[in-house]
Design an enzyme around this catalytic site. Structure first.
Site, PDB file in Angstrom:
ATOM      1  N   HIS A  39      -7.844   4.681  16.651  1.00 58.16           N
ATOM      2  CA  HIS A  39      -8.950   3.761  16.923  1.00 58.16           C
ATOM      3  C   HIS A  39     -10.277   4.494  17.085  1.00 58.16           C
ATOM      4  CE1 HIS A  39      -8.223   4.577  21.331  1.00 58.16           C
ATOM      5  NE2 HIS A  39      -9.535   4.428  21.363  1.00 58.16           N
ATOM      6  N   ASP A  65      -1.391   4.778  17.053  1.00 54.43           N
ATOM      7  CA  ASP A  65      -2.737   5.119  17.523  1.00 54.43           C
ATOM      8  C   ASP A  65      -2.981   6.623  17.462  1.00 54.43           C
ATOM      9  OD1 ASP A  65      -5.305   4.519  18.269  1.00 54.43           O
ATOM     10  OD2 ASP A  65      -4.889   4.485  20.413  1.00 54.43           O
ATOM     11  N   GLY A 120     -14.507   7.586  25.883  1.00 54.51           N
ATOM     12  CA  GLY A 120     -14.765   8.951  25.429  1.00 54.51           C
ATOM     13  C   GLY A 120     -13.588   9.869  25.684  1.00 54.51           C
ATOM     14  N   ASN A 121     -12.703   9.476  26.630  1.00 54.00           N
ATOM     15  CA  ASN A 121     -11.476  10.241  26.852  1.00 54.00           C
ATOM     16  C   ASN A 121     -10.464  10.004  25.734  1.00 54.00           C
ATOM     17  OD1 ASN A 121     -11.895  10.228  30.271  1.00 54.00           O
ATOM     18  ND2 ASN A 121     -10.957  12.016  29.293  1.00 54.00           N
ATOM     19  N   SER A 122     -10.602   8.893  25.018  1.00 47.31           N
ATOM     20  CA  SER A 122      -9.632   8.567  23.968  1.00 47.31           C
ATOM     21  C   SER A 122      -9.511   9.706  22.967  1.00 47.31           C
ATOM     22  CB  SER A 122     -10.059   7.295  23.236  1.00 47.31           C
ATOM     23  OG  SER A 122      -9.965   6.172  24.067  1.00 47.31           O
ATOM     24  N   THR A 181      -5.173   7.486  25.350  1.00 48.71           N
ATOM     25  CA  THR A 181      -5.440   6.432  24.368  1.00 48.71           C
ATOM     26  C   THR A 181      -6.119   5.209  24.930  1.00 48.71           C
ATOM     27  OG1 THR A 181      -4.447   5.117  22.592  1.00 48.71           O
ATOM     28  CG2 THR A 181      -3.186   5.301  24.631  1.00 48.71           C
ATOM     29  N   ALA A 182      -5.938   4.895  26.222  1.00 52.86           N
ATOM     30  CA  ALA A 182      -6.466   3.627  26.706  1.00 52.86           C
ATOM     31  C   ALA A 182      -6.751   3.682  28.192  1.00 52.86           C
ATOM     32  CB  ALA A 182      -5.482   2.490  26.418  1.00 52.86           C
ATOM     33  N   LEU A 197      12.331  -4.551   9.576  1.00 50.07           N
ATOM     34  CA  LEU A 197      13.558  -5.304   9.803  1.00 50.07           C
ATOM     35  C   LEU A 197      13.260  -6.785  10.042  1.00 50.07           C
ATOM     36  CD1 LEU A 197      16.593  -4.802   9.900  1.00 50.07           C
ATOM     37  CD2 LEU A 197      16.381  -4.427  12.362  1.00 50.07           C
ATOM     38  N   GLY A 198      12.246  -7.078  10.876  1.00 50.69           N
ATOM     39  CA  GLY A 198      11.831  -8.461  11.063  1.00 50.69           C
ATOM     40  C   GLY A 198      12.441  -9.157  12.262  1.00 50.69           C
ATOM     41  N   GLY A 232      12.277  -9.081  20.095  1.00 48.78           N
ATOM     42  CA  GLY A 232      13.229  -9.254  21.183  1.00 48.78           C
ATOM     43  C   GLY A 232      12.780  -8.599  22.458  1.00 48.78           C
TER      44      GLY A 232
END
Length: 301
Positions: free
Chosen positions: A47, A77, A155-157, A173-174, A208-209, A212
């Site tokens: 991102h 990510d 900015g840490n991302s 990441t977040a 796979l689709g 769960g």
């Protein structure tokens, strides 16, 4: 001068080792941090780079380099940047997030709010968190995300989360809230994604689709098969490989590829490129009976 306590010595040692190996990165409209992981190679967040193909990194000592985006994988990510080998400092040492324990000291190094070389420290607050991600219509969760109370800011991302020995165990990441940060773990899966991005520029995944959630296995089955939990299917996507194989909403998945499954991550670990077009045995519990089906995953597009 009073001698530093053990905590301060540990954090200071990590800061001394890593601040010079974590860069500020700007790519298109995105900005964040990046970690040197190999000669001429940095890792950041997908991102941070967005759709950009080029950018620039700058280090705390003032050195900088133009970089090319070798590949980005929004579903983990992670993104990989290439730069001239002689333009980057020595790589950081990579650790293994699978060995982390809750309460362990971790140190975050990055460029929050544009303040280069910033260091914060905290502990591993929780392990095994799931971070939802999307790429177009495809959705996924990043498995085993690290939760930490080390202060993270914009900015840490893409910056480093390191253990007390200075080994990078996560890519920040977040910011999930005040006192709550998340990092993509550095482990065997992460290393595989980095290698694939360097070689191919993208990560091919099998589809796979199913959707769960973890659910307990009935006591009688648990005692007989030594299994305490599985993945209860809430939805089987119409027309998907899972639907064609005969999987149904309500099925309790116990094994995929003859490996025990307790959550969605247990399936995702098996859905990389080598699974595309290859028969995949699935064992489920349905109405009290064990049912075996064979699905053939297609490529996730």
């Amino acid at each position: 001068m009073e001698e530093l306590d053990a905590y301060s010595r540990a954090v200071s040692a990590v800061a001394a080792e890593l601040t010079g190996r974590v860069a500020a990165v700007r790519s298109g409209r995105g900005s964040g941090s990046a970690v040197v992981v190999e000669p001429g190679v940095l890792v950041t967040n997908a991102h941070v780079v967005g759709d950009s193909r080029r950018g620039r990194v700058e280090f705390v000592d003032g050195a900088g380099a133009d970089v090319a985006v070798a590949g980005a994988d929004p579903l983990s990510d992670l993104a990989v940047l290439r730069a001239p080998r002689d333009a980057l400092p020595q790589p950081a040492r990579l650790g293994d997030a699978d060995s982390l324990v809750v309460g362990q000291l971790v140190v975050a190094v990055g460029n929050p709010l544009g303040l280069a070389g910033s260091v914060t420290a905290g502990v591993v607050s929780a392990l095994g968190r799931a971070l939802p991600t999307r790429s177009g219509r495809a959705a996924r969760v990043v498995e085993d995300v690290i939760q930490t109370d080390a202060a993270l800011n914009p900015g840490n991302s893409g910056g480093a989360l390191a253990d007390s020995s200075g080994r990078v165990v996560g890519i920040n990441t977040a910011v999930a809230g005040v006192g709550l940060g998340l990092a993509v773990p550095v482990n065997a899966t992460t290393r595989r994604i980095i290698r694939t991005l360097l070689a191919d520029g993208r990560v091919r995944r099998a589809y796979l689709g199913v959707v769960g959630a973890p659910a307990p296995v009935p006591a009688a089955v648990a005692d007989r098969h030594g299994r305490r939990s599985g993945l209860r299917l809430a939805e089987v996507i119409a027309g998907s490989p899972a639907a064609r194989a005969g999987l149904r909403a309500g099925d309790l998945v116990l094994d995929v590829g003859r490996r025990p499954v307790e959550n969605a991550q247990g399936i995702q670990r098996q859905l990389f490129d080598e699974a595309i077009g290859v028969p995949l045995p699935v064992t489920v519990l349905r109405n009290g009976a064990m049912v075996d089906v064979v699905a053939v995953p297609t490529e996730l597009g």
